[in-house]
Design an enzyme around this catalytic site. Structure first.
Site: not given
Ligand code: FAD
Ligand code: AMP
Length: 479
Positions: A190, A192, A211, A245, A277-279, A327, A451
Site C-alpha cells: 500500500g 505506506i 502483497e 503472508v 498492512v493498514g491502520r 492528514a 513554460h
Molecule cells: P492522528 O494524527 O493519529 O492524531 C490523533 C492524536 O490523538 C494522537 O496525537 C493521539 O495521541 C491522540 N489521542 C488519541 N486518543 C487520545 C486520548 N484519549 N486523549 C488524548 N489524546 C488522544 N497522510 C497524508 O495525508 N500524507 C502522507 O504523506 C502520509 N504519510 C503517512 C506516513 C506514515 C508512515 C503514516 C503512519 C501515516 C501517514 N499518513 C499520511 C496518514 C496521516 O498521518 C493520518 O491520516 C493523520 O495523522 C490522521 O490525523 P488524525 O488527527 O485523525 O489522527
Molecule cells: P494500506 O491499507 O494501503 O496501508 O495497504 C495495506 C496492504 O497490506 C493492503 O494492500 C493489503 O492487501 C496488504 N495485506 C494485508 N494483509 C496481508 C498479508 N497477510 N500478506 C500480504 N499482504 C497483506
C-alpha cells in the site's frame, strides 16, 4: 470541577489541532487534550502525522532520494561525486529535528490562538463532559458545550506476524532503523509500504514486498498503476503480488517469513521485516462506559456527512471516522466541524480529496479512474501525456511517468486526474481545484501554463482529451 469550554478537542493530530485552532479563531473558548509522549519525555502535539507519519517519512524519502541522485544520476549531469555515502544516524537526527520543530510549532500556534492545552488522556464522560487522566494518574473533569473526538489511528497488527522490537516492526519502527538492513521484507504494498520500502531500497537494502492482493495500487487508474509498478521494479523493489503472508518467526538475527502464492507455500528470510498492512481507528479509552456513541462495523466512530456522532454536541473527525486516512482529509473535517459549532454553514467535498504516494516519481490522483467510470456506466474521454515528451522533464532528468485527465464524454467536466511523475503531488492540486470549480477539460486546455514546467504535461493531457495535444501525436482525431 475545572474550567468550562465551548469546545474540547480530544487529540492533537492534524484533525484535532486544526479543529482547535479554527474554533479558537472563531471566538470559541477551546481546549485540546493530548496524551502523546515524545522522545524527550514531554507531551507533544501533531499526532501520527508529525511524529511518526507524513513528515518523518517524507524527511527520509527526500534524503534517500538525494542520495540516489548523487550516487547514480549526478555523473550524467557532469557532476563528479565519486565517494557518496550515507550516514543513517545523521539522516535520522535530521528527521528528528524536523519533527521537534514542527511539533513545537503546534504548541506555539495553540498559545498564539488562545487554545488551552491539556496534557493527558481524554475520555468523553457524557455529551457535555470530558474526563482527563494526567500522566500522574490524577483525573480532572472538564465541562464542554461541544466535544470533538480526533483520536486518530494506529497500525494494524496481524496475528501471523507479531512485532518483535527492532526486527519485525510497524511503520513507526521502520522510521527508526539505525542502519540499512541487507535484506528487508515489507508486508503490504500500500502507500505506506511503498514509501518505506523505497527509502530502504534507495539506501541499499534488497527489498521484497509481499502483497496479498492481485492488483497493484487498485485505487489508482490502471494504466498509471501499471506504469508505476514497472518504474518501481526497475528501481529494484521486488513487488510480489498475490503473496499472502502466513507467518513470521525471528530466528537469531534473521526473520523467516512464510507466504502463499500461486505456486503454494513459500519461505524466505530477511534481516528485518516491516508490517504495513493498514491502520485501524484508535478509540481505546476515548469513550467512557455507558456513553452511547455508536461505532460502525469496522470500529470507526459513526458520523454523518458533517462529522456529527449520534450524541448531540459530540463530533468526530480524521482517521477515527470513515473515509481515507489522510492528514489533509482530517484537517478539512476539523475545519468544517469548528465552523459548524461556531454557527457557520460548512460542508466537505469528499469527491475531491487528493492522494499521493511519495515514491520517486510520485503518484498522485483525485477523482475516479477509467475503470470506475466504466463500472458506473459513465461514458468518459481520456487524455494522457507522457513526461518523456516534456522539455522540463528532460531538463530535470525525470522523464518517467504520465499525466492523465478523465472527463465526462458528454459534458467535458473533469471527473479524475491521475499522474505518475516528478512532483505529481504538487501537480495534482490543479486537478483538485479544477474539480472543485466544476471545470471542463477545455477549461484546463484554455489555461495558460508557464513554460517550461512539469505541469505543462497536465495541460497537454487536457488538450489531448479532445485530440488537441500539441507536443505529441494525438491518438484521437481532432474535432
Ligand atoms: P492522528 O494524527 O493519529 O492524531 C490523533 C492524536 O490523538 C494522537 O496525537 C493521539 O495521541 C491522540 N489521542 C488519541 N486518543 C487520545 C486520548 N484519549 N486523549 C488524548 N489524546 C488522544 N497522510 C497524508 O495525508 N500524507 C502522507 O504523506 C502520509 N504519510 C503517512 C506516513 C506514515 C508512515 C503514516 C503512519 C501515516 C501517514 N499518513 C499520511 C496518514 C496521516 O498521518 C493520518 O491520516 C493523520 O495523522 C490522521 O490525523 P488524525 O488527527 O485523525 O489522527
Ligand atoms: P494500506 O491499507 O494501503 O496501508 O495497504 C495495506 C496492504 O497490506 C493492503 O494492500 C493489503 O492487501 C496488504 N495485506 C494485508 N494483509 C496481508 C498479508 N497477510 N500478506 C500480504 N499482504 C497483506
Amino acid at each position: 470541577m475545572a474550567d468550562k469550554f465551548d469546545v474540547i478537542v480530544i487529540g492533537a493530530g492534524p484533525g484535532g489541532y486544526v479543529a482547535a485552532i479554527r474554533a479558537a479563531q472563531l471566538g470559541l473558548k477551546t481546549a485540546c487534550v493530548e496524551k502523546w509522549v515524545g522522545k524527550e519525555g514531554n507531551v507533544v502535539h501533531g499526532g501520527t502525522c508529525l511524529n511518526v507519519g507524513c513528515i518523518p517519512s517524507k524527511a527520509l524519502l527526500e534524503a534517500s532520494h538525494k542520495f540516489v541522485e548523487a550516487k547514480h544520476d549526478f555523473d550524467e549531469l557532469g557532476i563528479q561525486a565519486p565517494d557518496v555515502s550515507m550516514d543513517v544516524t545523521k539522516m535520522m537526527s535530521h528527521k528528528d529535528k524536523i519533527v521537534k520543530n514542527l511539533t513545537g510549532g503546534i504548541s506555539g500556534l495553540f498559545k498564539a490562538n488562545g487554545v488551552t492545552s491539556i496534557e493527558g488522556a481524554g475520555k468523553v464522560a457524557s455529551g457535555k463532559q470530558v474526563e482527563v487522566t494526567g500522566h500522574d494518574g490524577k483525573t480532572t473533569m472538564y465541562d464542554a458545550d461541544n466535544i470533538i473526538i480526533a483520536a486518530g489511528s494506529v497500525p494494524i497488527e496481524i496475528p501471523p506476524t507479531p512485532l518483535v522490537e527492532g526486527m519485525v516492526v510497524d511503520s513507526t519502527g521502520a522510521l527508526e532503523f539505525q542502519e540499512t538492513p541487507k535484506r528487508l521484507g515489507v508486508i503490504g504494498a500500500g502507500i505506506i509500504g511503498l514509501e518505506l520500502g523505497s527509502v530502504w531500497n534507495r539506501l541499499g537494502s534488497e527489498v521484497t514486498m509481499l502483497e496479498a492482493m492481485d492488483d497493484f495500487l487498485p485505487m489508482v487508474d490502471a494504466s498509471i498503476a501499471k506504469e508505476t509498478q514497472k518504474i518501481l521494479k526497475k528501481q529494484g523493489l521486488d513487488i510480489k503480488l498475490n503473496a499472502r503472508v502466513t507467518s513470521s518467526e525471528v530466528k537469531g538475527d534473521e526473520v523467516v517469513v512464510k507466504y502463499t502464492d500461486a505456486n503454494g507455500e513459500q519461505e524466505t528470510t530477511f534481516d528485518k521485516l516491516i508490517v504495513c498492512v493498514g491502520r485501524r481507528p484508535y478509540t481505546k479509552g476515548v469513550i467512557a462506559d455507558g456513553v452511547s456513541i455508536e461505532l460502525d462495523e469496522r470500529g470507526f466512530i459513526f458520523v454523518d456527512d458533517q462529522c456529527r456522532t449520534n450524541l448531540p454536541g459530540v463530533y468526530a473527525v480524521g482517521d477515527c471516522v470513515r473515509g481515507p486516512m489522510l492528514a489533509h482529509k482530517a484537517s478539512e473535517e476539523g475545519i468544517m466541524v469548528a465552523d459548524i459549532i461556531a454557527g457557520h454553514k460548512a460542508e466537505m467535498n469528499y469527491d475531491t480529496i487528493p492522494n499521493v504516494v511519495y515514491t520517486f516519481p510520485e503518484v498522485a490522483w483525485v477523482g475516479i479512474t477509467e475503470q470506475e467510470a466504466k463500472a458506473k456506466g459513465i461514458d468518459v474521454k481520456v487524455g494522457a501525456f507522457p513526461f518523456a515528451a516534456s522539455g522540463r522533464a528532460m531538463a530535470n532528468n525525470a522523464t518517467e511517468g504520465t499525466a492523465k485527465v478523465i472527463a465526462d464524454a458528454e459534458t467535458d467536466r473533469i471527473l479524475g486526474m491521475h499522474i505518475v511523475g516528478q512532483h505529481a503531488g504538487e501537480m495534482i492540486a490543479q486537478g483538485v481545484i479544477a474539480m472543485e470549480f466544476g471545470s471542463s477539460a477545455e477549461d484546463l486546455a484554455l489555461t495558460c501554463y508557464a513554460h517550461p514546467t512539469m505541469s505543462e504535461a497536465v495541460h497537454e493531457a487536457a488538450l489531448a482529451v479532445d485530440g488537441h495535444a500539441i507536443h505529441m501525436a494525438n491518438r484521437k482525431k481532432r474535432k
